[in-house]
Design an enzyme around this catalytic site. Structure first.
Site, PDB file in Angstrom:
ATOM      1  N   LEU A 198       0.816  -1.223   0.000  1.00 16.08           N
ATOM      2  CA  LEU A 198       0.000   0.000   0.000  1.00 16.08           C
ATOM      3  C   LEU A 198       0.848   1.270   0.000  1.00 16.08           C
ATOM      4  O   LEU A 198       1.939   1.303   0.561  1.00 16.08           O
ATOM      5  CB  LEU A 198      -0.918  -0.012   1.228  1.00 16.08           C
ATOM      6  CG  LEU A 198      -1.816  -1.251   1.338  1.00 16.08           C
ATOM      7  CD1 LEU A 198      -2.683  -1.175   2.603  1.00 16.08           C
ATOM      8  CD2 LEU A 198      -2.699  -1.425   0.111  1.00 16.08           C
ATOM      9  N   HIS A 236      -3.600   4.359  -1.844  1.00 16.35           N
ATOM     10  CA  HIS A 236      -4.510   3.492  -1.087  1.00 16.35           C
ATOM     11  C   HIS A 236      -4.944   4.179   0.208  1.00 16.35           C
ATOM     12  O   HIS A 236      -6.104   4.082   0.621  1.00 16.35           O
ATOM     13  CB  HIS A 236      -3.821   2.170  -0.729  1.00 16.35           C
ATOM     14  CG  HIS A 236      -3.415   1.341  -1.902  1.00 16.35           C
ATOM     15  ND1 HIS A 236      -2.098   1.138  -2.250  1.00 16.35           N
ATOM     16  CD2 HIS A 236      -4.145   0.652  -2.816  1.00 16.35           C
ATOM     17  CE1 HIS A 236      -2.041   0.364  -3.315  1.00 16.35           C
ATOM     18  NE2 HIS A 236      -3.262   0.051  -3.691  1.00 16.35           N
ATOM     19  N   GLN A 238      -5.661 -12.231 -12.553  1.00 18.70           N
ATOM     20  CA  GLN A 238      -5.602 -11.016 -13.373  1.00 18.70           C
ATOM     21  C   GLN A 238      -4.200 -10.767 -13.949  1.00 18.70           C
ATOM     22  O   GLN A 238      -3.968  -9.751 -14.593  1.00 18.70           O
ATOM     23  CB  GLN A 238      -6.120  -9.801 -12.610  1.00 18.70           C
ATOM     24  CG  GLN A 238      -5.240  -9.294 -11.478  1.00 18.70           C
ATOM     25  CD  GLN A 238      -5.937  -8.209 -10.680  1.00 18.70           C
ATOM     26  OE1 GLN A 238      -6.831  -8.483  -9.880  1.00 18.70           O
ATOM     27  NE2 GLN A 238      -5.556  -6.951 -10.879  1.00 18.70           N
ATOM     28  N   ALA A 253      -8.996   6.358  -9.442  1.00 16.77           N
ATOM     29  CA  ALA A 253      -9.193   6.738 -10.853  1.00 16.77           C
ATOM     30  C   ALA A 253      -7.976   6.413 -11.712  1.00 16.77           C
ATOM     31  O   ALA A 253      -8.067   6.425 -12.929  1.00 16.77           O
ATOM     32  CB  ALA A 253      -9.504   8.227 -10.953  1.00 16.77           C
ATOM     33  N   LYS A 254      -6.822   6.097 -11.088  1.00 17.98           N
ATOM     34  CA  LYS A 254      -5.643   5.785 -11.911  1.00 17.98           C
ATOM     35  C   LYS A 254      -5.935   4.603 -12.839  1.00 17.98           C
ATOM     36  O   LYS A 254      -5.509   4.578 -13.975  1.00 17.98           O
ATOM     37  CB  LYS A 254      -4.423   5.474 -11.048  1.00 17.98           C
ATOM     38  CG  LYS A 254      -3.182   5.306 -11.923  1.00 17.98           C
ATOM     39  CD  LYS A 254      -2.007   4.787 -11.170  1.00 17.98           C
ATOM     40  CE  LYS A 254      -2.096   3.349 -10.823  1.00 17.98           C
ATOM     41  NZ  LYS A 254      -1.790   2.415 -11.932  1.00 17.98           N
ATOM     42  N   SER A 298       1.849   0.644  -6.911  1.00 18.65           N
ATOM     43  CA  SER A 298       2.723  -0.326  -6.220  1.00 18.65           C
ATOM     44  C   SER A 298       3.876  -0.711  -7.135  1.00 18.65           C
ATOM     45  O   SER A 298       4.962  -1.054  -6.676  1.00 18.65           O
ATOM     46  CB  SER A 298       1.925  -1.566  -5.828  1.00 18.65           C
ATOM     47  OG  SER A 298       0.826  -1.176  -5.034  1.00 18.65           O
ATOM     48  N   ARG A 299       3.653  -0.656  -8.442  1.00 21.40           N
ATOM     49  CA  ARG A 299       4.710  -1.055  -9.394  1.00 21.40           C
ATOM     50  C   ARG A 299       5.823  -0.019  -9.499  1.00 21.40           C
ATOM     51  O   ARG A 299       6.880  -0.336 -10.047  1.00 21.40           O
ATOM     52  CB  ARG A 299       4.087  -1.326 -10.769  1.00 21.40           C
ATOM     53  CG  ARG A 299       3.248  -2.600 -10.782  1.00 21.40           C
ATOM     54  CD  ARG A 299       2.820  -3.014 -12.174  1.00 21.40           C
ATOM     55  NE  ARG A 299       2.275  -4.359 -12.182  1.00 21.40           N
ATOM     56  CZ  ARG A 299       0.970  -4.662 -12.167  1.00 21.40           C
ATOM     57  NH1 ARG A 299       0.068  -3.700 -12.157  1.00 21.40           N
ATOM     58  NH2 ARG A 299       0.573  -5.918 -12.162  1.00 21.40           N
TER      59      ARG A 299
HETATM   60  O1  PAF Z   1      -6.728  -2.324  -8.435  1.00 21.14           O
HETATM   61  C1  PAF Z   1      -6.354  -3.347  -7.816  1.00 21.14           C
HETATM   62  O2  PAF Z   1      -5.543  -3.275  -6.892  1.00 21.14           O
HETATM   63  C2  PAF Z   1      -6.891  -4.697  -8.239  1.00 21.14           C
HETATM   64  O3  PAF Z   1      -7.083  -4.767  -9.612  1.00 21.14           O
HETATM   65  C3  PAF Z   1      -8.173  -5.095  -7.484  1.00 21.14           C
HETATM   66  C4  PAF Z   1      -9.322  -4.158  -7.792  1.00 21.14           C
HETATM   67  C5  PAF Z   1      -7.913  -5.096  -5.983  1.00 21.14           C
HETATM   68  C6  PAF Z   1      -8.594  -6.504  -7.892  1.00 21.14           C
HETATM   69  O4  PAF Z   1      -7.599  -7.429  -7.620  1.00 21.14           O
END
Ligand code: PAF
Length: 289
Positions: free
Chosen positions: A38, A42, A66, A153-154, A191-192
């Site tokens: 985070l 966040h 994902q 919104a990012k 985070s990246r």
């Molecule tokens: O935006 C994110 O961090 C992720 O795509 C989410 C919404 C938590 C789903 O894994």
């Protein structure tokens, strides 16, 4: 702002029980879904939730479905302890941190596939990504049946996909999209960003510069055909490879029907092995050159 450590819950049914019990007591519950690691972005979502809700739950789950096979699932940063410390400072009551098997039990075979806003951009370049996002968000909403969920919104396209799914499936939860939080030079928090070397971090500002250029030209009344190449030039100026740089309809993400807008500028670029995305809303305008 000091606060008590959030309660960590790993079991989806137990989490659901706690949320429903709070809501039965008349408490308004906010939910911030995250993949952990985070940062201030966040934290701003948690604060926003805390402002308008009695209780806030944050999920921390690095969702395998994902990520594509050649993406960064294994190296995605994970640090539950530091995350909980940050959330304690923002008055978060619960952290939902399930194991992968709790979200995807053995034999699970169901995915939610969203069309429409999921089709282009990230959907095209990361096949299966939005099915993974929609599926996990739906599962998370089952475990955390909050009044309202907060998204940044990012990840503009993600917010459209989630809204579409919530609407189409009639899920009983409100969706609130909050502004992107940026470093002083304009780089959107992600985070990246932790993957970037100091030299790459300097180059990464090109995404924000590309969007600033889009905004400038848009406000001067220039056409999309002029703006998009200028966005790509801004990326190239700092040696950032462009995945896409586009000005499109902010809801459908299709080409603009009305050249006066409103519109959204979207950008995705690669700096070494790190891929970043960003966007900027472009308001309606009256003149087009
Ligand atoms: O935006 C994110 O961090 C992720 O795509 C989410 C919404 C938590 C789903 O894994």
């Amino acid at each position: 702002m000091a606060g008590s450590t959030p309660e960590i819950e790993r079991d989806p049914e137990a989490m659901r029980g706690r949320i429903l019990a709070a809501r039965r007591e008349g408490r308004r519950v906010g939910f911030v879904p995250t993949m952990g690691s985070l940062h201030a972005g966040h934290a701003s979502l948690a604060s926003r939730a805390r402002e308008s809700c009695d209780d806030v739950a944050v999920s921390i789950f690095v969702n395998p479905t994902q990520f594509g096979p050649r993406e960064d699932y294994d190296r995605y940063p994970r640090n539950l302890e530091a995350d909980c410390e940050l959330l304690a400072r923002h008055g978060v009551r619960w952290v939902f941190a399930p194991a992968v098997e709790a979200v995807y039990p053995p034999g699970n075979a169901t995915r939610i596939v969203v069309d429409g806003p999921a089709r282009r951009f990230e959907g095209e370049l990361r096949p299966g990504h939005f099915a993974g996002v929609a599926t996990v968000v739906c599962r998370l909403f089952q475990a955390v049946p909050a009044d309202v969920a907060y998204f940044g919104a990012k990840d503009w396209q993600q917010t459209l996909v989630v809204r579409r799914m919530v609407h189409d499936l009639g899920l009983p939860i409100g969706i609130l999209v909050c502004p992107t939080v940026r470093d002083p030079d304009g780089l959107a928090m992600s985070s990246r960003n932790a993957y970037l070397s100091p030299a790459e971090r300097q180059r990464a500002v090109a995404l924000a510069e590309s969007l600033a250029q889009a905004e400038r030209l848009w406000s001067q009344g220039r056409s999309v055909a002029e703006i998009e190449p200028a966005m790509r030039t801004a990326l190239a100026a700092r040696d950032v490879s462009c995945d896409y740089a586009a000005v499109v309809d902010p809801e459908s993400l299709e080409p603009l029907v009305d050249p006066h807008g409103p519109a959204i500028a979207l950008v995705a670029g690669r700096i070494g092995t790190t891929r970043l995305i960003d966007n900027r809303e472009l308001p309606s305008r009256t003149t087009v050159g």
